[in-house]
Design an enzyme around this catalytic site. Structure first.
Site, PDB file in Angstrom:
ATOM      1  N   LYS A 113      -6.818   2.982  -3.671  1.00 44.14           N
ATOM      2  CA  LYS A 113      -7.700   3.021  -1.992  1.00 44.14           C
ATOM      3  C   LYS A 113      -7.733   4.500  -2.002  1.00 44.14           C
ATOM      4  CE  LYS A 113      -5.275   1.657   2.446  1.00 44.14           C
ATOM      5  NZ  LYS A 113      -3.995   0.851   3.686  1.00 44.14           N
ATOM      6  N   ASP A 155       1.048  -1.190   0.172  1.00 46.60           N
ATOM      7  CA  ASP A 155       0.198  -0.622   0.017  1.00 46.60           C
ATOM      8  C   ASP A 155       0.907   1.321   0.116  1.00 46.60           C
ATOM      9  OD1 ASP A 155      -1.158  -2.103   0.469  1.00 46.60           O
ATOM     10  OD2 ASP A 155      -3.043  -0.692   1.838  1.00 46.60           O
ATOM     11  N   LYS A 210     -10.396  -0.072  -2.740  1.00 49.16           N
ATOM     12  CA  LYS A 210      -9.703  -0.223  -1.060  1.00 49.16           C
ATOM     13  C   LYS A 210     -10.767   0.948  -0.274  1.00 49.16           C
ATOM     14  CE  LYS A 210      -7.031  -1.698   2.686  1.00 49.16           C
ATOM     15  NZ  LYS A 210      -5.678  -1.854   2.469  1.00 49.16           N
TER      16      LYS A 210
END
Length: 320
Positions: free
Chosen positions: A220, A157, A256
């Site tokens: 995300k 991430d 996400k």
């Protein structure tokens, strides 16, 4: 749960025409978002089934400055057994191999988490590239990704450099994310936009498209450290760019939301939104995750209420 097997998004060349054509209608997006939790209600057995589904979509996360190996081991134990066996039995899923989708930690905790998750199909994610601000030198960001992959992370991430968005320097953002994707190798790349800091939905939409063009496997919302994290208007904006990218390229990209999703009822709203906007494929961990920690505790609490008719204290559903 099985490891990701779908065809990865390979990315495309940077197409500025695609970016320049992106428009957003903030008021319309906000009106649509306001209806998501009010138009229908999921009750009883149907609600329980959706909450069980949500458990398998959680990236169980600890990203605190006081993290310890013991805390991470407890978190991994919870990821492997997110719901008490008596509740599983009462819900009729006693034999189900129910786990969270992933555990997400800082690089320093990867060795502990990797050992604790050995023998499972639970993904191991590491936050990287100078998380959460993303202001460390670029070469160190790339080196951090490579080190985390070498330490066992199969998902990375990353945080994007926000100034590229403010300057509308899409080439710089594209080049940055593309290099991150290359550094990940076989590990999947989730690009964190820090949407609460991007000022406008148009910035969010354009940054989403650039990241996907550069090869992101997921986009995300947030680090969880911003003052504003995942919101429904931002989520609608991002997933509609996912739909646009699918139309343009034929490749599916995951989504996400992270930060601020702590209640079971919120998870139900997000799941219904994904189903309505993108379809059933985005109700699987290959294409949808919740970045959360306390969410799991509230889901377990709601499922206990479904079984017993009584609400238990939140402290009975701790992460470890």
């Amino acid at each position: 749960m099985t490891k990701q097997t779908m065809n990865r998004n390979p990315g495309t060349e940077l197409n500025l025409a695609w970016i320049n054509n992106i428009q957003t209608n903030t008021s319309a997006t906000e009106r649509r978002a306001a209806t998501l939790g009010t138009r229908r209600s999921i009750k009883k057995d149907h609600q329980a089934a959706w909450l069980i589904k949500a458990i398998g979509l959680i990236d169980l996360t600890t990203l605190a400055g006081d993290d310890t190996e013991q805390r991470v081991r407890r978190l991994c134990a919870k990821a492997k057994n997110p719901l008490r066996q008596d509740l599983k039995d009462a819900l009729g899923i006693g034999d189900m191999n129910l786990t969270t989708a992933a555990v997400c930690v800082y690089h320093d905790m990867l060795a502990t988490a990797h050992k604790a998750l050995e023998g499972t199909d639970i993904h191991l994610a590491a936050v990287s590239t100078g998380f959460p601000a993303g202001l460390t030198p670029h070469e160190l960001k790339v080196a951090e990704i490579k080190a985390s992959v070498a330490a066992g992370a199969d998902e990375i991430d990353v945080v994007i450099t926000r100034k590229h968005v403010f300057k509308q320097d899409w080439q710089a953002l594209y080049d940055e994310v593309k290099e991150y994707r290359e550094a990940c190798g076989g590990a999947h790349l989730k690009t964190i936009l820090a949407t609460g800091e991007l000022a406008t939905l148009r910035n969010v939409a354009k940054a989403s498209m650039v990241c996907m063009m550069a090869g992101a496997d997921f986009i995300k919302t947030s680090t969880g450290k911003e003052s504003v994290n995942a919101t429904l208007p931002v989520s609608l904006t991002m997933i509609r760019q996912i739909r646009n990218y699918l139309h343009l390229t034929g490749f599916k990209v995951g989504y996400k939301p992270a930060g601020g999703i702590s209640k079971a009822k919120d998870a139900l709203v997000y799941l219904s939104m994904m189903k309505e906007e993108l379809g059933n494929d985005w109700l699987e961990p290959e294409l949808f995750r919740f970045g959360a920690s306390s969410l799991l505790g509230d889901i377990e609490r709601q499922l206990e209420h479904h079984v017993t008719g009584h609400y238990s204290a939140a402290h009975r559903h701790a992460m470890g």
